[in-house]
Scaffold this active site. Structure first.
Site, short mmCIF file in Angstrom:
data_model
loop_
_atom_site.label_atom_id
_atom_site.label_comp_id
_atom_site.label_asym_id
_atom_site.label_seq_id
_atom_site.Cartn_x
_atom_site.Cartn_y
_atom_site.Cartn_z
N GLU A 36 0.62 -1.22 0.14
CA GLU A 36 -0.08 0.14 0.21
C GLU A 36 0.65 1.06 -0.06
O GLU A 36 0.57 2.19 -0.78
CB GLU A 36 -0.88 -0.13 1.21
CG GLU A 36 -1.83 1.05 1.48
CD GLU A 36 -2.86 0.95 0.52
OE1 GLU A 36 -3.08 0.02 -0.40
OE2 GLU A 36 -3.39 2.06 -0.03
N LEU A 84 31.01 19.07 25.10
CA LEU A 84 30.73 18.87 26.61
C LEU A 84 31.90 18.48 27.40
O LEU A 84 32.74 17.90 27.06
CB LEU A 84 29.64 17.45 26.60
CG LEU A 84 28.27 17.64 25.98
CD1 LEU A 84 27.69 16.45 26.02
CD2 LEU A 84 27.48 18.55 26.74
N GLU A 115 20.06 11.47 29.54
CA GLU A 115 19.99 10.73 28.35
C GLU A 115 21.10 9.91 27.99
O GLU A 115 22.36 10.40 28.49
CB GLU A 115 19.23 11.51 27.48
CG GLU A 115 20.21 12.81 26.92
CD GLU A 115 19.28 13.77 26.18
OE1 GLU A 115 18.49 14.11 26.81
OE2 GLU A 115 19.95 14.41 25.21
N LYS A 117 24.55 9.11 25.82
CA LYS A 117 25.31 9.76 24.75
C LYS A 117 25.70 8.69 23.83
O LYS A 117 26.24 7.77 23.91
CB LYS A 117 26.64 10.09 25.78
CG LYS A 117 27.53 10.93 24.60
CD LYS A 117 28.80 11.37 25.56
CE LYS A 117 29.44 12.44 24.73
NZ LYS A 117 30.13 12.00 23.80
N LYS A 291 21.76 17.16 31.79
CA LYS A 291 21.36 18.06 31.29
C LYS A 291 20.47 19.08 32.33
O LYS A 291 19.31 18.53 32.84
CB LYS A 291 20.66 18.37 29.85
CG LYS A 291 21.37 17.97 28.78
CD LYS A 291 20.59 17.85 27.57
CE LYS A 291 21.77 17.06 26.30
NZ LYS A 291 21.00 17.05 25.25
N LYS A 315 30.90 9.54 31.05
CA LYS A 315 31.83 8.68 30.24
C LYS A 315 31.76 7.56 30.85
O LYS A 315 32.47 7.34 32.02
CB LYS A 315 33.08 9.00 29.84
CG LYS A 315 33.29 10.60 29.09
CD LYS A 315 32.68 10.48 27.83
CE LYS A 315 33.93 10.22 26.98
NZ LYS A 315 33.86 10.33 25.35
N CYS A 427 39.82 -26.60 8.27
CA CYS A 427 40.40 -27.89 8.43
C CYS A 427 39.26 -28.92 7.65
O CYS A 427 38.13 -28.93 7.69
CB CYS A 427 40.13 -27.99 9.88
SG CYS A 427 40.19 -30.02 10.22
N CYS A 432 37.68 -34.33 13.06
CA CYS A 432 38.54 -33.26 13.73
C CYS A 432 37.89 -33.07 15.14
O CYS A 432 36.81 -32.45 15.32
CB CYS A 432 38.69 -31.95 12.94
SG CYS A 432 39.67 -30.82 13.95
S1 IVH Z 1 24.08 17.72 23.97
C1 IVH Z 1 26.04 21.92 24.30
N1 IVH Z 1 23.11 15.26 24.09
O1 IVH Z 1 28.64 14.53 22.47
C2 IVH Z 1 25.67 20.38 24.44
N2 IVH Z 1 25.24 15.72 22.99
O2 IVH Z 1 31.05 16.31 23.58
C3 IVH Z 1 25.53 19.64 23.27
N3 IVH Z 1 26.31 13.71 21.84
O3 IVH Z 1 29.53 16.37 19.74
C4 IVH Z 1 25.44 18.45 23.21
N4 IVH Z 1 24.84 12.24 22.71
O4 IVH Z 1 27.54 15.15 19.44
C5 IVH Z 1 24.29 15.88 23.85
N5 IVH Z 1 22.33 13.10 24.21
C6 IVH Z 1 23.30 13.98 23.88
C7 IVH Z 1 24.38 13.45 22.78
C8 IVH Z 1 25.28 14.53 22.94
C9 IVH Z 1 26.00 12.52 21.89
C10 IVH Z 1 27.65 14.11 21.39
C11 IVH Z 1 27.36 15.41 20.85
C12 IVH Z 1 28.55 16.23 20.95
C13 IVH Z 1 29.20 15.61 21.87
C14 IVH Z 1 29.77 16.53 23.12
#
Ligand code: IVH
Length: 672
Positions: A36, A84, A115, A117, A291, A315, A427, A432
């Site tokens: 569809e 960041l 959230e 990364k 954030k 990290k 092999c 084996c």
């Molecule tokens: S916020 C001013 N949220 O991490 C802050 N960044 O070192 C803007 N990244 O290059 C970033 N996941 O590409 C934000 N949930 C997330 C993210 C995120 C990945 C990356 C972003 C940036 C790097 C920051």
């Protein structure tokens, strides 16, 4: 001049297709069958071919087709794309919170939005009056590259924003990622085509977006996740959380793994939990971003030179480490594949101690020039086996030795052969022991038959003592056979015999996976078990029957056929059945009782009394399934007004056809 009615029709089609793209790609919940969708799409393509002036830039037909570029144009960012600051542990997260509160002059807990990364490529998408006008990479944060034509090919990048409330101007920011499974598939294809594989999903995503030929990007499995905005004009938003909801409403994917917490404790907890569940994500994440939720507070906090004060990246422990290659062994797998494996000085990688890592195949060893004695970078990604990424030639002393693939199997002495055009040497030994051991280990593994207590050392002994010459022999082992083995007390012998006994009735999906058929992983095994319901039916399935199973392609189908055609495999299965193995047929507990359980319906043509969706919902509520194409396994084809070719196909295949009143009658009977 385009007639008004056609102009309106084109507009309707665009809206409809955008909407269905969103259902399909973003929500993963398509509403209409693929046919569809294709029909709507073709209708729009034809209209636009007849009247090119209807071809607006936000038309879903305009995702591909731009000519290759010479180079990318620079794309300045109106609001710089910052990076960041990192927090490496809990203490640093708490310091961040303390800094935020000190700056704001408050003792009250701050509300944070947490959230994942994403580990991909940061991009910015600019929409004017809801239409995508530019897509750019982050570049140095001030000026990126204009990759609009490429980003337009990404299905989860809306070409136009959905909904009635869209801003006059918005720069949507987010990350382009490549799901890990798709990444491995792409790398296999790259290797088959003689191209260099990508080092990791991030490089693959970045390489795909930064392609001068957008038709290449279009073929790459990319996804876009939105996580913020640059400029936002003509709309008032108060919190980051609200912003994410808006973005979702406009048709973007946003992470479902978000959480809002009051105070830093919840954020710390979020980071801990997310790190523990890292491997469950279908794409790579390398941390969490915390954030400040209130946008007014974000504004007050502002930014330092490169990073905002209102956010921090927690990290995860790195998944790469440096160690030394003590030796390179040729390891024989259950299909006879001989893989070079690096034996390493043990090292901790992302919380797991690693002492062996795969080098995939001899070509890889040569390409990466990995030698015995080298210092190397190794990595773990998700659940996969650790691998050697690269050597560090600057740390060589001159004592390193290159790896030579042996000509004979180190275990059984049979010749190792490399079939024309294949990367993997095998092999050739039919009996084996290394292959047999690997088959048994796989058979007994947790995700296969789950035989508790049958570890590597024990498997080695069973094979070396000649107690197990074939997987089926496991089911004939007695306590008396086991007790004389090393490190086997009577109690553990009894436990093992009992564990083997419990495995006799494992469900069919596990059994099929345990057989170790090439190209049949857990998901495929489950699909096969569900479709065929019994081992006998699966063994007798024709190539055509197999191809009708979702996700089974020609390669899998022929591998399954070849496996069951092999007399040695049939014999092994026969002996297992003789020894009382009875794979349990799949059960779907709630569904089994339902009146339409196991029945598959296909609809064609328009129904009068209800929409397709309602019809589908009625069938599903009674335990039935609705699919989009007719096969011999379809139970009923329901025919409405103006039916398509499906009715014809049903007739040819002899599938029962129901008119609408008959269908309603069936529903009534089924509902009791
Ligand atoms: S916020 C001013 N949220 O991490 C802050 N960044 O070192 C803007 N990244 O290059 C970033 N996941 O590409 C934000 N949930 C997330 C993210 C995120 C990945 C990356 C972003 C940036 C790097 C920051």
């Amino acid at each position: 001049m385009v007639p008004d009615s056609l102009r309106r029709r084109a507009e309707d089609l665009r809206q409809l297709i955008h909407y269905h793209n969103y259902r399909y790609y973003v929500l993963d919940r398509p509403e209409i069958p693929d046919e569809e969708y294709d029909r709507l799409f073709r209708e729009l393509v034809e209209l636009e071919e007849r009247y090119p002036e209807l071809r607006s830039p936000d038309s879903p037909t305009q995702r591909v087709g731009a000519p290759p570029l010479e180079a990318f144009e620079p794309a300045p960012h109106a609001v710089p794309m910052l990076s960041l600051e990192n927090a490496m542990d809990e203490a640093e997260l708490r310091e961040f919170d303390a800094r935020v509160r000190r700056f704001l002059g408050t003792d009250e807990p701050v509300v944070y939005s947490c959230e994942p990364k994403f580990d991909g490529l940061a991009v910015e998408l600019t929409y004017r009056d809801g239409v995508l006008v530019r897509g750019a990479t982050r570049g140095d944060g001030t000026v990126g590259e204009d990759v609009t034509v490429n980003l337009r090919t990404v299905r989860t990048v809306p070409l136009g924003l959905l909904g009635t409330e869209v801003p006059r101007l918005v720069d949507v920011r987010g990350e382009v990622v490549m799901p890990v499974e798709a990444f491995h598939r792409l790398n296999r294809e790259q290797e088959q085509a003689g191209l260099t594989p990508f080092a990791n999903p991030r490089n693959a995503a970045a390489g795909s977006v930064r392609q001068l030929d957008s038709s290449i990007t279009a073929r790459r499995p990319l996804e876009f996740f939105a996580y913020g905005v640059g400029r936002l004009e003509g709309m008032e938003v108060k919190t980051h959380w609200e912003l994410m909801e808006r973005l979702h409403g406009w048709g973007f994917r946003v992470s479902e793994h978000r959480r809002r917490t009051r105070g830093i404790d919840g954020a710390v907890e979020y980071c801990r939990e997310t790190e523990a569940r890292r491997d469950e994500f279908p794409y790579e994440i390398d941390g969490c971003v915390i954030k400040v939720d209130d946008l007014e507070l974000q504004e007050r906090l502002g930014a330092k030179a490169r990073a905002p004060r209102w956010a921090i990246a927690y990290k995860f422990a790195p998944r790469q480490a440096v160690t030394r290659v003590v030796d390179i062994e040729a390891s024989v797998g259950r299909t006879g594949a001989v893989t070079p494996v690096a034996v390493l000085e043990p090292v901790s990688v992302g919380g797991v101690t690693v002492s062996r890592a795969t080098l995939h195949n001899p070509d890889e060893v040569a390409r990466k020039d990995i030698r015995i004695g080298d210092w190397v970078v190794i990595q773990r990604a998700g659940d996969v086996i650790p691998e050697v990424v690269r050597a560090l030639p600057e740390r060589r002393t001159g004592d390193e030795r290159p790896f030579v693939m042996p000509e004979r199997c180190p275990v059984c002495g049979a010749r190792i052969e490399r079939p024309e055009g294949e990367a993997i040497p095998r092999c050739t030994g039919l009996s084996c022991p290394a292959q047999l051991k690997a088959r048994i280990r796989h058979f007994a593994s947790r995700r296969a038959m789950d035989i508790d207590g049958l570890g590597t050392k024990l498997v080695d002994q069973l094979v070396e003592k000649g107690l197990v010459r074939d997987v089926a022999d496991l089911f004939r082992l007695s306590e008396a056979d086991l007790v004389p083995l090393e490190r086997m007390a009577e109690k553990s012998a009894r436990n093992l015999v009992e564990a083997i006994d419990r495995a006799r009735t494992r469900d069919l999906a596990r059994f099929v996976y345990a057989l170790g058929i090439r190209h049949v992983g857990e998901a495929t095994a489950r699909a096969l078990a569900e479709r065929f319901g019994s081992l006998e039916a699966l063994m007798d399935a024709s190539e055509e029957d197999l191809l009708a199973v979702p996700d089974v392609g020609p390669e899998v189908a022929s591998s399954v056929r070849a496996f069951f055609a092999e007399p040695a495999n049939r014999e092994s299965i026969r002996r297992m059945l003789e020894a009382g193995v009875r794979p349990a047929p799949p059960t779907r507990p709630e569904a089994a009782e339902a009146p339409l359980a196991g029945k598959t319906f296909v609809f064609t043509g328009a129904l009068e009394s209800m929409t397709r969706d309602e019809a589908k919902a009625r069938v599903e509520a009674l335990g039935g399934k609705v699919t989009s194409s007719v096969s011999r396994r379809t139970d009923y084809v329901v025919v409405g007004a103006d039916p398509g070719s499906k009715a014809e196909k049903a007739r040819t295949l002899g599938v029962p056809i129901l008119t609408e009143p008959e269908f309603l009658e069936l529903l009534k009977t089924a509902s009791g």
